[in-house]
Design a protein around this motif. Structure first.
Motif, PDB file in Angstrom:
ATOM      1  N   HIS A  81     -11.077 -56.574  19.745  1.00  0.00           N
ATOM      2  CA  HIS A  81      -9.647 -56.902  19.766  1.00  0.00           C
ATOM      3  C   HIS A  81      -8.995 -56.350  21.026  1.00  0.00           C
ATOM      4  CE1 HIS A  81      -5.506 -57.443  18.566  1.00  0.00           C
ATOM      5  NE2 HIS A  81      -5.888 -58.041  17.457  1.00  0.00           N
ATOM      6  N   ARG A  82      -9.361 -55.133  21.415  1.00  0.00           N
ATOM      7  CA  ARG A  82      -8.786 -54.536  22.624  1.00  0.00           C
ATOM      8  C   ARG A  82      -9.199 -55.321  23.870  1.00  0.00           C
ATOM      9  NH1 ARG A  82      -9.816 -51.281  26.880  1.00  0.00           N
ATOM     10  NH2 ARG A  82     -12.060 -51.205  26.471  1.00  0.00           N
ATOM     11  N   LEU A  83     -10.459 -55.744  23.939  1.00  0.00           N
ATOM     12  CA  LEU A  83     -10.968 -56.420  25.125  1.00  0.00           C
ATOM     13  C   LEU A  83     -10.506 -57.869  25.229  1.00  0.00           C
ATOM     14  CD1 LEU A  83     -14.671 -55.130  25.175  1.00  0.00           C
ATOM     15  CD2 LEU A  83     -12.822 -54.456  26.726  1.00  0.00           C
ATOM     16  N   TYR A  84     -10.435 -58.561  24.081  1.00  0.00           N
ATOM     17  CA  TYR A  84     -10.170 -60.009  24.093  1.00  0.00           C
ATOM     18  C   TYR A  84      -8.750 -60.357  23.649  1.00  0.00           C
ATOM     19  CZ  TYR A  84     -15.137 -60.715  24.907  1.00  0.00           C
ATOM     20  OH  TYR A  84     -16.399 -60.700  25.455  1.00  0.00           O
ATOM     21  N   GLY A  85      -8.014 -59.361  23.181  1.00  0.00           N
ATOM     22  CA  GLY A  85      -6.636 -59.614  22.791  1.00  0.00           C
ATOM     23  C   GLY A  85      -6.487 -60.358  21.479  1.00  0.00           C
ATOM     24  N   ARG A  86      -7.545 -60.435  20.706  1.00  0.00           N
ATOM     25  CA  ARG A  86      -7.508 -61.105  19.401  1.00  0.00           C
ATOM     26  C   ARG A  86      -8.652 -60.576  18.539  1.00  0.00           C
ATOM     27  NH1 ARG A  86     -11.730 -64.653  19.194  1.00  0.00           N
ATOM     28  NH2 ARG A  86     -12.634 -65.306  21.204  1.00  0.00           N
ATOM     29  N   ALA A  87      -8.522 -60.792  17.245  1.00  0.00           N
ATOM     30  CA  ALA A  87      -9.608 -60.413  16.343  1.00  0.00           C
ATOM     31  C   ALA A  87     -10.756 -61.412  16.477  1.00  0.00           C
ATOM     32  CB  ALA A  87      -9.110 -60.390  14.901  1.00  0.00           C
ATOM     33  N   PRO A  88     -11.993 -60.990  16.303  1.00  0.00           N
ATOM     34  CA  PRO A  88     -13.112 -61.938  16.385  1.00  0.00           C
ATOM     35  C   PRO A  88     -13.100 -62.888  15.192  1.00  0.00           C
ATOM     36  CG  PRO A  88     -13.897 -59.804  15.628  1.00  0.00           C
ATOM     37  CD  PRO A  88     -12.454 -59.620  16.006  1.00  0.00           C
ATOM     38  N   ASP A  89     -13.183 -64.205  15.475  1.00  0.00           N
ATOM     39  CA  ASP A  89     -13.239 -65.157  14.371  1.00  0.00           C
ATOM     40  C   ASP A  89     -14.659 -65.670  14.163  1.00  0.00           C
ATOM     41  OD1 ASP A  89     -13.488 -66.752  16.603  1.00  0.00           O
ATOM     42  OD2 ASP A  89     -11.608 -67.829  16.305  1.00  0.00           O
ATOM     43  N   ARG A  90     -15.609 -65.141  14.964  1.00  0.00           N
ATOM     44  CA  ARG A  90     -17.016 -65.521  14.838  1.00  0.00           C
ATOM     45  C   ARG A  90     -17.871 -64.284  15.061  1.00  0.00           C
ATOM     46  NH1 ARG A  90     -20.271 -67.528  18.988  1.00  0.00           N
ATOM     47  NH2 ARG A  90     -18.458 -68.138  20.212  1.00  0.00           N
ATOM     48  N   LEU A  91     -18.804 -64.024  14.138  1.00  0.00           N
ATOM     49  CA  LEU A  91     -19.644 -62.829  14.231  1.00  0.00           C
ATOM     50  C   LEU A  91     -21.112 -63.168  14.013  1.00  0.00           C
ATOM     51  CD1 LEU A  91     -16.902 -61.882  12.304  1.00  0.00           C
ATOM     52  CD2 LEU A  91     -17.824 -59.703  13.057  1.00  0.00           C
ATOM     53  N   ASP A  92     -21.954 -62.503  14.796  1.00  0.00           N
ATOM     54  CA  ASP A  92     -23.388 -62.506  14.535  1.00  0.00           C
ATOM     55  C   ASP A  92     -23.883 -61.101  14.879  1.00  0.00           C
ATOM     56  OD1 ASP A  92     -23.725 -62.481  17.384  1.00  0.00           O
ATOM     57  OD2 ASP A  92     -23.612 -64.664  17.392  1.00  0.00           O
ATOM     58  N   GLY A  93     -25.181 -60.908  14.990  1.00  0.00           N
ATOM     59  CA  GLY A  93     -25.657 -59.559  15.200  1.00  0.00           C
ATOM     60  C   GLY A  93     -26.879 -59.465  16.087  1.00  0.00           C
ATOM     61  N   HIS A  94     -26.960 -58.385  16.854  1.00  0.00           N
ATOM     62  CA  HIS A  94     -28.129 -58.112  17.678  1.00  0.00           C
ATOM     63  C   HIS A  94     -29.325 -57.926  16.749  1.00  0.00           C
ATOM     64  CE1 HIS A  94     -29.883 -57.278  21.478  1.00  0.00           C
ATOM     65  NE2 HIS A  94     -30.169 -56.008  21.231  1.00  0.00           N
ATOM     66  N   HIS A  95     -30.401 -58.655  17.029  1.00  0.00           N
ATOM     67  CA  HIS A  95     -31.589 -58.665  16.156  1.00  0.00           C
ATOM     68  C   HIS A  95     -31.236 -59.130  14.744  1.00  0.00           C
ATOM     69  CE1 HIS A  95     -33.024 -55.331  19.079  1.00  0.00           C
ATOM     70  NE2 HIS A  95     -33.447 -56.519  19.506  1.00  0.00           N
ATOM     71  N   HIS A  96     -30.110 -59.840  14.616  1.00  0.00           N
ATOM     72  CA  HIS A  96     -29.657 -60.426  13.348  1.00  0.00           C
ATOM     73  C   HIS A  96     -29.375 -59.363  12.275  1.00  0.00           C
ATOM     74  CE1 HIS A  96     -30.704 -64.333  15.021  1.00  0.00           C
ATOM     75  NE2 HIS A  96     -31.837 -63.793  15.408  1.00  0.00           N
TER      76      HIS A  96
END
Length: 224
Positions: A81-96
């Motif tokens: 949020h700090r970096l992009y100015g918005r909450a993430p609306d899409r999430l995934d994960g490193h090594h799932h």
């Protein structure tokens, strides 16, 4: 990814170029950005040690790491949020690892967000137990999140029949394909435009153009 050496520059590039970016949660590679809070580093190191201890660790709920998972997930969401100015609306994960038991059972991913599902496999490609586990996890995800219909890795590129089958699915379903251009074979496939030859008339779209925009507030999906 956030809290990494290049996270600030990458975010500036994405925001400036209007790139559709989501949060790639990281529990298994140590944060490398200078200035990360010591408490965050400590909690994440605990998760790294546990999840990298055994390949089955991710399917086992660890009650002693509940607080660490909560702290690390929320910290990464706040930093995005700090970096992009918005909450993430899409999430995934490193090594799932966004699909590990502590994250799913703890319901740590904000409801209503787009979340990457398990890899899709046909009968015979994995054992019945493996495919059943993935189906159960995807079913639980679908009750709180928005998913694509299928998710595949680009490789192996040969035999051609595999890609033909995947792109045939994309004519009637929403298919996500994962690729790592650092891999020479995948880079050549993408750089030469082979993906456009394979897709033909199939639409290639961003997540934002398929899933309607939304805001997630206190785990409630609110249309924007």
């Amino acid at each position: 990814m956030v809290f990494m050496d290049d996270s600030q520059r990458a975010a500036s590039t994405a925001v400036g170029g209007g790139i559709d970016a989501g949060l790639h949660l990281n529990f298994t590679t140590h944060f490398s950005a200078p200035g990360a809070a010591p408490a965050l580093i400590e909690h994440q190191q605990r998760l790294c040690g546990y999840l990298r201890w055994h390949r089955l660790a991710q399917i086992m709920f660890h009650p002693g790491l509940v607080r660490s998972f909560e702290y690390v997930v929320l910290s990464q969401i706040d930093e995005f949020h700090r970096l992009y100015g918005r909450a993430p609306d899409r999430l995934d994960g490193h090594h799932h690892m966004h699909l590990c038991a502590n994250v799913l059972i703890g319901r740590l991913l904000p409801a209503g967000t787009i979340v990457r599902r398990n890899f899709s496999f046909r009968p015979g490609e994995k054992s019945f137990g493996n495919r059943l586990y993935r189906k159960v996890v995807d079913g639980a995800l679908a009750r709180r999140h928005r998913l694509t219909d299928f998710f595949f890795a680009l490789p192996p590129i040969e035999p051609e029949s595999r890609l033909q089958s995947i792109f045939s699915l994309a004519r009637q379903s929403v298919v996500e394909m994962e690729t790592h251009p650092i891999n020479a074979e995948e880079y050549r496939f993408l750089e030469r435009g082979e993906i456009f030859r394979w897709t033909g008339s199939t639409r290639l779209v961003s997540f934002r153009s398929f899933f309607p925009p939304c805001s997630v507030v206190e785990s409630q999906l609110v249309p924007s």
